[in-house]
Design an enzyme around this catalytic site. Structure first.
Site, short mmCIF file in Angstrom:
data_model
loop_
_atom_site.label_atom_id
_atom_site.label_comp_id
_atom_site.label_asym_id
_atom_site.label_seq_id
_atom_site.Cartn_x
_atom_site.Cartn_y
_atom_site.Cartn_z
N ASP A 1 -7.12 7.22 1.25
CA ASP A 1 -6.18 8.11 1.95
C ASP A 1 -6.16 9.49 1.29
O ASP A 1 -6.09 10.52 1.96
CB ASP A 1 -4.76 7.54 1.92
CG ASP A 1 -4.54 6.44 2.95
OD1 ASP A 1 -5.26 6.42 3.96
OD2 ASP A 1 -3.64 5.60 2.73
N LYS B 1 0.73 -1.11 1.14
CA LYS B 1 -0.13 -0.30 0.29
C LYS B 1 0.28 -0.31 -1.18
O LYS B 1 -0.56 -0.11 -2.06
CB LYS B 1 -0.16 1.14 0.81
CG LYS B 1 -0.90 1.29 2.13
CD LYS B 1 -1.00 2.74 2.55
CE LYS B 1 -1.77 2.87 3.85
NZ LYS B 1 -1.98 4.27 4.27
#
Length: 289
Positions: free
Chosen positions: A113, A77
């Site tokens: 997220d 990420k």
């Protein structure tokens, strides 16, 4: 919104140990419900024998094979960012990417997220006290959750990580975005949990492949609300122990679904039915359990 094309969408998930991920079926079922030929491929670094250093080659392959988008998970990420052409404002501020939209060969990084956890928090924990919260983990998911917690009104967020330098960098980034005093680097775990209203786990500790608890059970108490972003299993050991004490808890199901809703919309260009995706995810999770 209009779809990337009228009929088909090609998406991939890049990460390690992702064979049991429910994200592909979640996306594909929503695609089928909308009449799309929605194909979702796993690009599992472990199965391929690669590490995050293979990202440049993988992204070039994705470009050449006309993917419409990607989801990104552990451990990529943050390491994917230098290889992208552009970042959304939110992804840039958070310093982590979990969704990549591909248009005309350009890779644009987003972070769903943060919005996913924010929506999960609003639906499940909005009535809980947010004066002081302890967060375990400062990786890519941790960065997104930390931003979401502060956006949701947490007054002081105390961050712990096994890598103190990583936690320190996240705290400094949060201070730059939210102001001095809103985020602190943790040092005394027992003391901080004793003083906290809530505890959030963003580490992989508690997953099937990494069982256990991110904090000692002895530090939990009934007044504490506890959230975990892990969704496989839905009830981690941390949540099970917390529930037994009478804590209000939130599992990772909601975050998983709401980040997927936004990712689906970004990649496909179509609105998603969040309730439908939640119902399907619950069915998938029940089978997995």
């Amino acid at each position: 919104m209009s779809a990337v094309n009228d009929h088909s969408v090609l998406v991939g998930l890049i990460g390690a140990s992702i064979q049991r991920s429910k994200t592909p079926e979640l996306h594909m079922e929503e695609g089928r419900s909308q009449g799309l030929a929605y194909v979702y491929k796993l690009i599992d670094l472990d199965s391929l024998g690669f590490g995050a250093e293979a990202l440049p080659e993988l992204l070039q392959a994705v470009r050449l094979t006309a993917f419409d988008g990607l989801n990104i998970t552990f451990p990529c990420k943050q390491s994917i960012i230098p290889h992208l052409d552009e970042l959304s404002d939110e992804a840039s501020a958070i310093g982590a990417v979990n969704t990549v939209v591909i248009r005309g060969g350009r890779l644009v990084g987003h972070n769903t997220d943060c919005t996913g956890f924010g929506e999960a928090f609003r639906r499940n924990l909005s009535q809980q006290s947010r004066r002081r919260v302890v967060q375990m983990g400062a990786g890519g998911a941790g960065a997104a959750v930390a931003n979401a917690l502060l956006e949701q009104g947490v007054e002081t967020l105390v961050v712990f990580d096994t890598d103190a330098s990583r936690a320190g960098k996240l705290v400094e980034t949060l201070k730059g975005r939210f102001g001095t005093g809103r985020a602190q680097l943790g040092s005394d775990l027992a003391g901080e949990i004793a003083a906290a209203d809530g505890l959030v786990n963003t580490t992989p500790v508690g997953m099937d492949k990494l069982p256990g608890m991110p904090v000692p059970e002895s530090l939990l108490r009934s007044e504490l609300w506890v959230a975990d972003i892990i969704y496989f299993p839905r009830e981690t050991e941390l949540l099970r122990k917390a529930k037994a004490l009478g804590c209000t808890t939130m599992d990772g199901t909601n975050m998983a679904v709401f980040q997927a809703v936004k990712a689906f919309e970004l990649i496909s260009g179509r609105p998603a039915d969040a309730d439908r995706m939640m119902a399907h995810f619950q069915r998938l999770a029940a089978v997995g359990d």
